[in-house]
Design a protein around this motif. Structure first.
Motif, PDB file in Angstrom:
ATOM      1  N   ASP A 179      -2.238 -18.154  36.509  1.00 45.96           N
ATOM      2  CA  ASP A 179      -0.982 -18.344  35.563  1.00 45.96           C
ATOM      3  C   ASP A 179      -0.005 -17.295  36.309  1.00 45.96           C
ATOM      4  O   ASP A 179       0.008 -16.528  37.370  1.00 45.96           O
ATOM      5  CB  ASP A 179      -1.408 -17.754  34.192  1.00 45.96           C
ATOM      6  CG  ASP A 179      -1.714 -16.234  34.129  1.00 45.96           C
ATOM      7  OD1 ASP A 179      -1.619 -15.405  34.930  1.00 45.96           O
ATOM      8  OD2 ASP A 179      -2.539 -16.056  33.034  1.00 45.96           O
ATOM      9  N   VAL A 180       1.043 -16.978  35.605  1.00 44.09           N
ATOM     10  CA  VAL A 180       2.522 -16.283  36.283  1.00 44.09           C
ATOM     11  C   VAL A 180       1.954 -14.950  36.439  1.00 44.09           C
ATOM     12  O   VAL A 180       2.753 -14.188  37.352  1.00 44.09           O
ATOM     13  CB  VAL A 180       3.403 -16.593  35.122  1.00 44.09           C
ATOM     14  CG1 VAL A 180       3.233 -15.700  33.847  1.00 44.09           C
ATOM     15  CG2 VAL A 180       4.786 -16.064  35.714  1.00 44.09           C
ATOM     16  N   ASN A 181       1.093 -14.463  35.695  1.00 38.29           N
ATOM     17  CA  ASN A 181       0.782 -12.976  36.019  1.00 38.29           C
ATOM     18  C   ASN A 181       0.234 -12.704  37.476  1.00 38.29           C
ATOM     19  O   ASN A 181       0.166 -11.539  37.922  1.00 38.29           O
ATOM     20  CB  ASN A 181      -0.531 -12.610  35.017  1.00 38.29           C
ATOM     21  CG  ASN A 181      -0.159 -12.386  33.663  1.00 38.29           C
ATOM     22  OD1 ASN A 181       1.115 -12.118  33.335  1.00 38.29           O
ATOM     23  ND2 ASN A 181      -0.984 -12.971  32.855  1.00 38.29           N
ATOM     24  N   GLU A 182      -0.156 -13.564  38.144  1.00 39.52           N
ATOM     25  CA  GLU A 182      -0.446 -13.763  39.526  1.00 39.52           C
ATOM     26  C   GLU A 182       0.635 -13.267  40.496  1.00 39.52           C
ATOM     27  O   GLU A 182       0.503 -12.620  41.396  1.00 39.52           O
ATOM     28  CB  GLU A 182      -1.078 -14.647  40.248  1.00 39.52           C
ATOM     29  CG  GLU A 182      -2.717 -14.956  40.061  1.00 39.52           C
ATOM     30  CD  GLU A 182      -3.269 -13.739  40.402  1.00 39.52           C
ATOM     31  OE1 GLU A 182      -3.537 -13.437  41.662  1.00 39.52           O
ATOM     32  OE2 GLU A 182      -4.107 -13.255  39.351  1.00 39.52           O
ATOM     33  N   ILE A 183       2.088 -13.427  40.006  1.00 39.67           N
ATOM     34  CA  ILE A 183       3.144 -12.991  40.698  1.00 39.67           C
ATOM     35  C   ILE A 183       3.152 -11.502  40.854  1.00 39.67           C
ATOM     36  O   ILE A 183       3.535 -10.968  42.073  1.00 39.67           O
ATOM     37  CB  ILE A 183       4.452 -13.509  39.885  1.00 39.67           C
ATOM     38  CG1 ILE A 183       4.526 -14.890  40.185  1.00 39.67           C
ATOM     39  CG2 ILE A 183       5.517 -12.892  40.599  1.00 39.67           C
ATOM     40  CD1 ILE A 183       5.586 -15.753  39.422  1.00 39.67           C
ATOM     41  N   GLU A 184       2.783 -10.748  39.894  1.00 39.04           N
ATOM     42  CA  GLU A 184       2.633  -9.271  39.960  1.00 39.04           C
ATOM     43  C   GLU A 184       1.554  -8.882  41.133  1.00 39.04           C
ATOM     44  O   GLU A 184       1.735  -7.893  41.509  1.00 39.04           O
ATOM     45  CB  GLU A 184       2.244  -8.761  38.632  1.00 39.04           C
ATOM     46  CG  GLU A 184       3.413  -8.758  37.518  1.00 39.04           C
ATOM     47  CD  GLU A 184       3.054  -8.323  36.173  1.00 39.04           C
ATOM     48  OE1 GLU A 184       2.100  -7.474  35.905  1.00 39.04           O
ATOM     49  OE2 GLU A 184       3.548  -8.904  35.007  1.00 39.04           O
ATOM     50  N   THR A 185       0.495  -9.592  41.319  1.00 39.83           N
ATOM     51  CA  THR A 185      -0.415  -9.267  42.066  1.00 39.83           C
ATOM     52  C   THR A 185      -0.082  -9.257  43.593  1.00 39.83           C
ATOM     53  O   THR A 185      -0.336  -8.437  44.335  1.00 39.83           O
ATOM     54  CB  THR A 185      -1.675 -10.139  41.918  1.00 39.83           C
ATOM     55  OG1 THR A 185      -2.230 -10.030  40.549  1.00 39.83           O
ATOM     56  CG2 THR A 185      -2.812  -9.947  42.791  1.00 39.83           C
ATOM     57  N   ILE A 186       0.618 -10.630  43.674  1.00 41.35           N
ATOM     58  CA  ILE A 186       1.280 -10.424  45.265  1.00 41.35           C
ATOM     59  C   ILE A 186       2.204  -9.495  45.587  1.00 41.35           C
ATOM     60  O   ILE A 186       2.300  -9.007  46.460  1.00 41.35           O
ATOM     61  CB  ILE A 186       1.874 -11.983  45.370  1.00 41.35           C
ATOM     62  CG1 ILE A 186       1.795 -12.455  47.142  1.00 41.35           C
ATOM     63  CG2 ILE A 186       3.003 -12.417  44.770  1.00 41.35           C
ATOM     64  CD1 ILE A 186       1.977 -13.813  47.372  1.00 41.35           C
ATOM     65  N   ILE A 187       3.007  -9.169  44.638  1.00 45.03           N
ATOM     66  CA  ILE A 187       4.094  -8.162  44.953  1.00 45.03           C
ATOM     67  C   ILE A 187       3.485  -6.661  45.071  1.00 45.03           C
ATOM     68  O   ILE A 187       3.896  -6.026  46.129  1.00 45.03           O
ATOM     69  CB  ILE A 187       4.923  -7.911  43.795  1.00 45.03           C
ATOM     70  CG1 ILE A 187       6.078  -9.489  43.532  1.00 45.03           C
ATOM     71  CG2 ILE A 187       6.132  -6.799  43.939  1.00 45.03           C
ATOM     72  CD1 ILE A 187       6.587  -9.836  44.584  1.00 45.03           C
ATOM     73  N   LYS A 188       2.512  -6.687  44.114  1.00 44.85           N
ATOM     74  CA  LYS A 188       1.904  -5.295  44.069  1.00 44.85           C
ATOM     75  C   LYS A 188       0.944  -5.085  45.393  1.00 44.85           C
ATOM     76  O   LYS A 188       1.076  -4.014  46.205  1.00 44.85           O
ATOM     77  CB  LYS A 188       1.014  -5.268  43.191  1.00 44.85           C
ATOM     78  CG  LYS A 188       0.273  -3.571  42.841  1.00 44.85           C
ATOM     79  CD  LYS A 188      -0.744  -3.412  41.801  1.00 44.85           C
ATOM     80  CE  LYS A 188      -1.901  -4.114  41.934  1.00 44.85           C
ATOM     81  NZ  LYS A 188      -3.541  -4.158  41.869  1.00 44.85           N
ATOM     82  N   ASP A 189       0.005  -6.106  45.797  1.00 41.15           N
ATOM     83  CA  ASP A 189      -0.739  -6.001  46.916  1.00 41.15           C
ATOM     84  C   ASP A 189       0.129  -6.312  48.303  1.00 41.15           C
ATOM     85  O   ASP A 189      -0.600  -5.722  49.687  1.00 41.15           O
ATOM     86  CB  ASP A 189      -1.799  -7.142  46.820  1.00 41.15           C
ATOM     87  CG  ASP A 189      -2.600  -6.650  45.750  1.00 41.15           C
ATOM     88  OD1 ASP A 189      -2.533  -5.519  45.179  1.00 41.15           O
ATOM     89  OD2 ASP A 189      -3.512  -7.653  45.273  1.00 41.15           O
ATOM     90  N   PHE A 190       1.025  -6.992  48.369  1.00 42.94           N
ATOM     91  CA  PHE A 190       1.666  -7.234  49.751  1.00 42.94           C
ATOM     92  C   PHE A 190       2.982  -6.686  50.177  1.00 42.94           C
ATOM     93  O   PHE A 190       3.500  -7.185  51.225  1.00 42.94           O
ATOM     94  CB  PHE A 190       1.550  -8.720  49.901  1.00 42.94           C
ATOM     95  CG  PHE A 190       0.256  -9.363  49.810  1.00 42.94           C
ATOM     96  CD1 PHE A 190      -0.745  -9.026  50.872  1.00 42.94           C
ATOM     97  CD2 PHE A 190      -0.422  -9.940  48.660  1.00 42.94           C
ATOM     98  CE1 PHE A 190      -2.100  -9.484  50.855  1.00 42.94           C
ATOM     99  CE2 PHE A 190      -1.765 -10.380  48.522  1.00 42.94           C
ATOM    100  CZ  PHE A 190      -2.629 -10.080  49.563  1.00 42.94           C
TER     101      PHE A 190
END
Length: 77
Positions: free
Chosen positions: A64-75
């Motif tokens: 879901d849309v919450n993965e957008i935060e993951t990619i920004i945080k991790d990369f």
């Protein structure tokens, strides 16, 4: 492999109706980015005649849309 091999490869992709685009990531290579269901391929034709292939294969999961935060945080830099 040389330019003729690259052109033949692109012609084969087109004849098979396989989507691709050309890119240049490294100074010494031309990359063919290929998209097929569940996979992305990077095929690099190197100036020395060699070919390097990297495959990115989906695990079949959708997020879901919450993965957008993951990619920004991790990369992010």
């Amino acid at each position: 492999m040389g330019i003729k091999d690259l052109i033949d490869f692109l012609n084969n992709l087109e004849e098979g109706n396989i989507f691709y685009k050309l890119n240049k990531v490294r100074k010494e290579a031309i990359m063919v980015e290929i998209a097929v269901p569940g996979q992305r391929w990077g095929v690099e034709f190197m100036e020395d005649g060699s070919v390097e292939i990297e495959k990115f294969i989906s695990d079949g999961e959708f997020y879901d849309v919450n993965e957008i935060e993951t990619i920004i945080k991790d990369f992010s830099d």
